[in-house]
Structures are given as C-alpha cells and as structure tokens.
Design a protein around this motif. Structure first.
Motif, PDB file in Angstrom:
ATOM      1  N   ASN A   1       0.970  -1.079   0.002  1.00 35.67           N
ATOM      2  CA  ASN A   1       0.093   0.068   0.139  1.00 35.67           C
ATOM      3  C   ASN A   1       0.761   1.282   0.044  1.00 35.67           C
ATOM      4  N   ALA A   2       2.061   1.279  -0.134  1.00 39.75           N
ATOM      5  CA  ALA A   2       2.750   2.278  -0.043  1.00 39.75           C
ATOM      6  C   ALA A   2       2.807   3.390  -1.305  1.00 39.75           C
ATOM      7  N   PRO A   3       2.322   2.728  -2.531  1.00 40.63           N
ATOM      8  CA  PRO A   3       1.970   3.877  -3.572  1.00 40.63           C
ATOM      9  C   PRO A   3       0.550   4.476  -3.531  1.00 40.63           C
ATOM     10  N   ARG A   4      -0.207   3.671  -2.462  1.00 39.96           N
ATOM     11  CA  ARG A   4      -1.784   4.181  -2.610  1.00 39.96           C
ATOM     12  C   ARG A   4      -2.130   5.529  -2.868  1.00 39.96           C
ATOM     13  N   PRO A   5      -1.373   6.424  -2.109  1.00 37.60           N
ATOM     14  CA  PRO A   5      -1.770   7.875  -2.178  1.00 37.60           C
ATOM     15  C   PRO A   5      -1.632   8.316  -3.519  1.00 37.60           C
ATOM     16  N   ASP A   6      -0.417   8.045  -4.470  1.00 41.81           N
ATOM     17  CA  ASP A   6      -0.523   8.347  -5.856  1.00 41.81           C
ATOM     18  C   ASP A   6      -1.775   7.710  -6.361  1.00 41.81           C
ATOM     19  N   ILE A   7      -2.163   6.502  -6.315  1.00 40.25           N
ATOM     20  CA  ILE A   7      -3.204   6.073  -7.168  1.00 40.25           C
ATOM     21  C   ILE A   7      -4.478   6.759  -6.741  1.00 40.25           C
ATOM     22  N   ARG A   8      -4.407   7.346  -5.642  1.00 40.72           N
ATOM     23  CA  ARG A   8      -5.602   8.187  -5.438  1.00 40.72           C
ATOM     24  C   ARG A   8      -5.969   9.331  -5.977  1.00 40.72           C
ATOM     25  N   THR A   9      -4.604   9.864  -6.543  1.00 40.69           N
ATOM     26  CA  THR A   9      -4.757  11.132  -7.554  1.00 40.69           C
ATOM     27  C   THR A   9      -5.765  10.861  -8.460  1.00 40.69           C
ATOM     28  N   GLY A  10      -5.924   9.605  -9.123  1.00 39.13           N
ATOM     29  CA  GLY A  10      -6.789   9.176 -10.049  1.00 39.13           C
ATOM     30  C   GLY A  10      -8.174   9.491  -9.932  1.00 39.13           C
ATOM     31  N   THR A  11      -8.493   9.572  -8.539  1.00 38.63           N
ATOM     32  CA  THR A  11      -9.905   9.600  -8.373  1.00 38.63           C
ATOM     33  C   THR A  11     -10.314  10.720  -7.582  1.00 38.63           C
ATOM     34  N   ASP A  12      -9.392  11.265  -6.681  1.00 36.42           N
ATOM     35  CA  ASP A  12      -9.630  12.581  -5.792  1.00 36.42           C
ATOM     36  C   ASP A  12      -8.706  13.596  -6.125  1.00 36.42           C
ATOM     37  N   PRO A  13      -9.300  14.884  -6.943  1.00 34.35           N
ATOM     38  CA  PRO A  13      -8.646  15.981  -7.465  1.00 34.35           C
ATOM     39  C   PRO A  13      -7.960  16.539  -6.253  1.00 34.35           C
ATOM     40  N   ALA A  14      -8.233  16.603  -4.787  1.00 38.80           N
ATOM     41  CA  ALA A  14      -7.834  17.129  -3.716  1.00 38.80           C
ATOM     42  C   ALA A  14      -6.484  16.426  -3.337  1.00 38.80           C
ATOM     43  N   GLU A  15      -6.075  15.282  -3.909  1.00 33.63           N
ATOM     44  CA  GLU A  15      -4.974  14.597  -3.312  1.00 33.63           C
ATOM     45  C   GLU A  15      -3.729  14.986  -4.043  1.00 33.63           C
ATOM     46  N   GLY A  16      -3.685  15.336  -5.178  1.00 30.70           N
ATOM     47  CA  GLY A  16      -2.538  15.804  -5.924  1.00 30.70           C
ATOM     48  C   GLY A  16      -1.565  16.656  -5.008  1.00 30.70           C
ATOM     49  N   PRO A  17      -1.961  18.122  -4.669  1.00 33.40           N
ATOM     50  CA  PRO A  17      -1.267  19.024  -3.805  1.00 33.40           C
ATOM     51  C   PRO A  17      -0.554  18.428  -2.525  1.00 33.40           C
ATOM     52  N   LYS A  18      -0.982  17.212  -2.172  1.00 33.00           N
ATOM     53  CA  LYS A  18      -0.587  16.676  -0.842  1.00 33.00           C
ATOM     54  C   LYS A  18       0.849  16.050  -1.053  1.00 33.00           C
ATOM     55  N   HIS A  19       1.249  15.995  -2.293  1.00 28.49           N
ATOM     56  CA  HIS A  19       2.580  15.321  -2.683  1.00 28.49           C
ATOM     57  C   HIS A  19       3.768  16.181  -3.136  1.00 28.49           C
ATOM     58  N   TYR A  20       3.548  17.520  -3.017  1.00 25.07           N
ATOM     59  CA  TYR A  20       4.737  18.236  -3.381  1.00 25.07           C
ATOM     60  C   TYR A  20       4.604  19.734  -2.709  1.00 25.07           C
ATOM     61  N   ILE A  21       5.635  20.461  -2.652  1.00 24.06           N
ATOM     62  CA  ILE A  21       5.287  21.732  -2.450  1.00 24.06           C
ATOM     63  C   ILE A  21       6.651  22.558  -3.194  1.00 24.06           C
ATOM     64  N   ASP A  22       5.802  23.558  -4.096  1.00 24.63           N
ATOM     65  CA  ASP A  22       6.875  24.286  -4.850  1.00 24.63           C
ATOM     66  C   ASP A  22       7.217  25.441  -4.069  1.00 24.63           C
ATOM     67  N   PHE A  23       8.418  25.443  -3.276  1.00 23.60           N
ATOM     68  CA  PHE A  23       8.844  26.293  -2.482  1.00 23.60           C
ATOM     69  C   PHE A  23       9.106  27.912  -3.086  1.00 23.60           C
TER      70      PHE A  23
ATOM     71  N   PRO B   1      13.983  15.392  -4.668  1.00 20.74           N
ATOM     72  CA  PRO B   1      14.262  16.876  -4.726  1.00 20.74           C
ATOM     73  C   PRO B   1      13.170  17.547  -5.893  1.00 20.74           C
ATOM     74  N   LEU B   2      12.583  16.850  -6.826  1.00 15.67           N
ATOM     75  CA  LEU B   2      11.660  17.301  -7.547  1.00 15.67           C
ATOM     76  C   LEU B   2      10.397  17.583  -7.329  1.00 15.67           C
ATOM     77  N   HIS B   3      10.155  17.146  -6.014  1.00 19.74           N
ATOM     78  CA  HIS B   3       8.853  17.165  -5.314  1.00 19.74           C
ATOM     79  C   HIS B   3       9.023  18.781  -4.530  1.00 19.74           C
ATOM     80  N   THR B   4       9.809  19.420  -4.614  1.00 16.39           N
ATOM     81  CA  THR B   4      10.172  20.834  -3.848  1.00 16.39           C
ATOM     82  C   THR B   4      10.049  21.805  -4.717  1.00 16.39           C
ATOM     83  N   THR B   5       9.969  21.548  -6.167  1.00 20.76           N
ATOM     84  CA  THR B   5      10.029  22.675  -7.106  1.00 20.76           C
ATOM     85  C   THR B   5       9.173  22.991  -7.895  1.00 20.76           C
TER      86      THR B   5
END
Ligand SMILES: [Zn+2]
Length: 325
Positions: free
Chosen positions: A54-76, A149-153
């Motif tokens: 279940n480690a990748p589950r939050p990524d899979i959730r992005t397919g059904t939940d539009p609010a999920e995407g921004p939880k995975h990164y931060i563009d500082f 690193p690419l999840h921070t930009t």
C-alpha cells in the motif's frame, strides 16, 4: 492539474507494466520496519506486506480524488523569497498565511505530513488496527515524497528547462536500473522526534539542495547522446510521447552517483522516526494485543541479519522486487 497528470501517468504505468513505478516507495516501507523498537516490531513486521503493497496508494488516489495531488509536493519558490527557510512549520499557520487556494496550487506536502502524523497518532491511541496500518502506509508515502528533490520545486518535471521527463527519470527509471547495486542498510534506529516539523523541514531543504545537480547531470549526460539515443518515442492514442531511453537513464544514474541511494535511505530512516513518534505520543499502546498471528521472532531475527549484511535482494527477501516478478 498538470502535476496530477504526471502522477496519473505513473499510476497507469504501474498497471500496464507491473509495479515497478513505485519500487522505491515500497522498498523504503520494508526498510523502515527493521528500524523499529521492540514494542512495535511484532505488529509492523507481521503487517509488512500490507505496508509495502500500500506504499503507492496515495499516488493511485490522485486518479479519483482531485484534492489529492497537492498533498505530494511543495513548490517552495512559489511561496515567496526564501520560503524553504521562512514558510511556517505548522499547517494552521501556513493556511492562515497563504490561504487554501494558494496552497492547492503550490502544493502543501509538509502540512499533509503533519495531518497524517496526527491521524496515525489517534489511530494508535484508539488501538484501531486497520487505521494504524492505513495511516502508517500513507504517512510513509508522503515522507518518501519529501526526499525527492523534484517534489520541492515548480520545475518538477524539468518542463521549464527543456528537460521534460526528468521526474520519472530520477525517481523511477534510475532506481529500477540501479536498485540491485544500492545499499539498503543504514545503522539508523527509530528516534523520537520532539519537533517533527523541524526535522522534516531539514529533510526538505536537504532534498531541495540536490536540485542543481539533478538538472545539471542531465545536461552533462546529454552531451554524449543524440536525440534518437536519448529518447524513446512512443505513439499513444495517435499522439507522440517522448521519454528518456534506458541507455540515457544508465548514464544519468552513473553521473548521479550515490545521491539517489542516499535519498532512499534517508526516507526509510525518517519514516521509522515518524511511525515511532506517533506511537510514543499515543502512550506506547500494546500493539501485540492487536495481532492474532504469533510473532515469528526467529524469522524476524534472521531477516534482520540479512538486512544488516545488505543481502535482502540476494536472498529474495525484498518484497518490492518480488511484486515485480
Ligand atoms: Zn506521491
């Protein structure tokens, strides 16, 4: 939205090609289990397969939940000057300062980690077996993302520097090619975090500091490649899509040296710290009571030895590799 598309694409690759797209997320969950103290070993080891699969589950959730995407990164850089140093450490303060709309655009990974830590702590307090496993898996995923690193930009896929495809090159193609030669053991044992948000910010800054090399090594590697060798071109639904070739990923991985391996190890270390911190904050509940399977101490000890010798792959004990087969 674009970011969601990338996560979706990785998700699609998972189903089409097997589970390789999420190899590192799965690997670090297994490694984190070996770092836990006695009171947690039984429960987490007995449920290791769940945590790994279940480690990748939050990524899979992005397919059904539009609010999920921004939880995975931060563009500082979109949060203002020196935000990586100055942005609030707490979710409440960040949402007050920037507003929910703005954070939905820039991403808010560290604040999602704060929320998930609280949910896991509550699950421990309530001794709710299913919730503990659910939130431990989610928390581990987001902490893993914080080490990429690419999840921070804002330039998360090299799309602003003519390096499109860099995201999956760094976090997927290279680990798949190099995992067998990675070192998977670290001496780290789970530590209690008095200030988890501060520790996380240090990890985010460290990941972010790798960005110049992440971009530059691609430029350097490209010098030895013509476009036809550098890219793999596929036609999907009548549209041409371009991704980095295996030969290029090999060259890029060689140039990156130990950096990706080290980020993998740091992820596993911090995941163990967060799981442990949630358990301590919940009053160290007796987890053995939640498990009806007896604890196979001998096989746990044997596995620990294999882990310490960095021979999990050699002994076919790395679950993420098994799931690939
Ligand atoms: Zn993610």
């Amino acid at each position: 939205m674009k970011r969601t598309a990338i996560l979706l694409l990785l998700g699609t690759a998972l189903f089409v090609l097997g589970s390789w797209g999420f190899l590192v997320h799965r690997t670090v969950h297994q490694l984190a289990v070996y770092k836990l103290p006695k009171g947690m070993q039984h429960f987490f080891y007995s449920n290791m397969e769940y945590l790994v699969s279940n480690a990748p589950r939050p990524d899979i959730r992005t397919g059904t939940d539009p609010a999920e995407g921004p939880k995975h990164y931060i563009d500082f850089e979109l949060l203002g000057d020196s935000a990586i140093w100055k942005a609030p450490l707490t979710r409440a303060e960040a949402f007050r300062q920037y507003g929910a709309d703005s954070l939905a655009h820039t991403g808010y990974l560290p604040y999602q980690i704060e929320t998930t830590l609280e949910l896991l702590t509550n699950a421990f307090r309530n001794k709710n077996r299913d919730s503990i496993l659910f939130y431990a898996a989610d928390l581990g995923h987001y902490i893993g993302d914080a080490h990429v690193p690419l999840h921070t930009t804002e330039n998360y896929d090299g799309q602003l520097s003519n390096q499109k495809g860099l995201h999956s090159l760094w976090e997927t193609l290279v680990p798949v090619l190099f995992l067998d030669s990675f070192h998977l053991y670290s001496r780290h044992k789970a530590k209690y975090l008095r200030q988890p948000a501060e520790k996380l910010r240090v990890a985010l800054r460290q990941a972010n500091s790798l960005l110049p090399a992440v971009f530059n090594e691609e430029i350097q590697a490209s010098k030895n490649f013509t476009d036809s060798l550098k890219y793999r071109v596929q036609i999907r639904n009548g549209k041409e899509s371009r991704s980095y070739s295996t030969a290029f990923a090999q060259e890029y991985g060689n140039r990156c040296g130990k950096a990706i391996n080290q980020q993998l190890l740091r992820s596993a270390d911090l995941i163990a710290d967060y799981w442990y911190t949630a358990w301590v904050n919940a009053g160290r509940p007796n987890l053995a009571a939640l498990e009806n399977k007896p604890f196979d101490k001998d096989s746990y000890k044997k596995e620990q030895q294999v882990y310490k010798k960095n021979e999990l792959i050699k002994n076919k004990m790395l679950l993420s590799k098994k799931e690939q087969q």
